[in-house]
Write an enzyme that holds these catalytic residues in place. Structure first.
Site, PDB file in Angstrom:
ATOM      1  CE1 TYR A 151     -24.543  -7.094 -12.110  1.00 54.42           C
ATOM      2  CE2 TYR A 151     -23.013  -6.202 -13.743  1.00 54.42           C
ATOM      3  CZ  TYR A 151     -23.755  -6.058 -12.579  1.00 54.42           C
ATOM      4  OH  TYR A 151     -23.692  -4.870 -11.880  1.00 54.42           O
ATOM      5  CB  SER A 198     -24.073  -2.142 -13.955  1.00 50.52           C
ATOM      6  OG  SER A 198     -22.692  -2.472 -14.050  1.00 50.52           O
TER       7      SER A 198
END
Length: 248
Positions: free
Chosen positions: A153, A140
């Site tokens: 995350y 990501s």
């Protein structure tokens, strides 16, 4: 050249489904993994692959992951690609309010799940003939810079980068290549709130641009299609105008 086989986790929706459709169009055989059989069967239908292996899988459970790769080997004889995609953002939460169970849920899926699937693929790729294969981890842009209230995350995505580097090193003797795709604002259910406004580093709430998830899928197909003598170690594909460069 024999038809190649790809295992895709999180294949029932979003990026995983888009990659499955793209690889199917390029002639890959598919092993579709995710928690629910229904969405996986829908992905297989959309891909036009009645022969696809649909394998409901909990990637946080070692036995379930073992069963996934046993099913892949039993159906197609080998695995040439793992797209290690299953993951969750979790609920945006200030650090001081994040519960242990919420932290563990994100870590178990994003990091432990990615490790278990990579390990399963590695074992097969090391032992199969001809030896080798490719693992592509879904990182990501949060593997580089965080969003507010995203500590679990962000921590797991930074850790996925370490996983990618270690797999690349440890895979060298066995013709196992490992790369990572870092995605920013692909239009999926996970990013549906962005057009309405998301929290920014300066405390504002502002809409963010997104890009077509098919552009992510085409990037994965390119990475997957390289010979094992070549590897895209890290690739970032993102909405051009998203606030990533200069975030914060």
């Amino acid at each position: 050249m024999p038809q190649q086989t790809a295992v895709i986790t999180g294949a029932g929706s979003g990026v995983g489904r888009a990659v499955a459709l793209e690889l199917a169009a390029a002639g890959w055989q598919l092993v579709l993994a995710g928690r629910r059989a229904g969405p996986l069967r829908e992905t297989a239908r959309l891909a036009g692959q009645q022969a696809a292996a649909v394998v409901p899988t909990d990637v946080t459970d070692p036995a379930s992951v073992d069963a996934l790769f046993a099913a892949a080997a039993g159906r197609f004889g080998r695995v040439d690609l793992l797209f290690n995609n299953a993951g969750t953002f979790g609920t945006p939460t200030p650090v001081e309010d994040l519960g242990h169970a919420e932290w563990r849920a994100v870590v178990d899926l994003n990091l432990t799940g990615a490790f278990l699937c990579a390990q399963g693929a590695f074992r097969l790729m090391k032992d199969q003939e001809p030896q080798g294969g490719r693992i592509i981890n879904n990182g990501s842009v949060s593997a580089h810079v965080p969003r507010p209230h995203s500590i679990a995350y962000t921590a797991t995505k930074h850790a996925v980068t370490g996983l990618t580097r270690s797999l690349s090193l440890d895979g060298r003797p066995y013709r196992i290549a490992c790369g990572q795709i870092d995605i920013g604002n692909a239009a999926t259910d996970m990013t549906s709130a962005m057009s309405g406004g998301v929290r920014q580093a300066d405390g504002r709430t502002a809409p963010e641009p997104t890009m077509d998830v098919a552009d992510v899928a085409r990037t994965v197909r390119h990475m997957a299609g390289l010979p094992l003598e070549a590897n895209i170690q890290f690739a970032t594909v993102m909405a051009t105008a998203m606030p990533y460069i200069g975030r914060g």
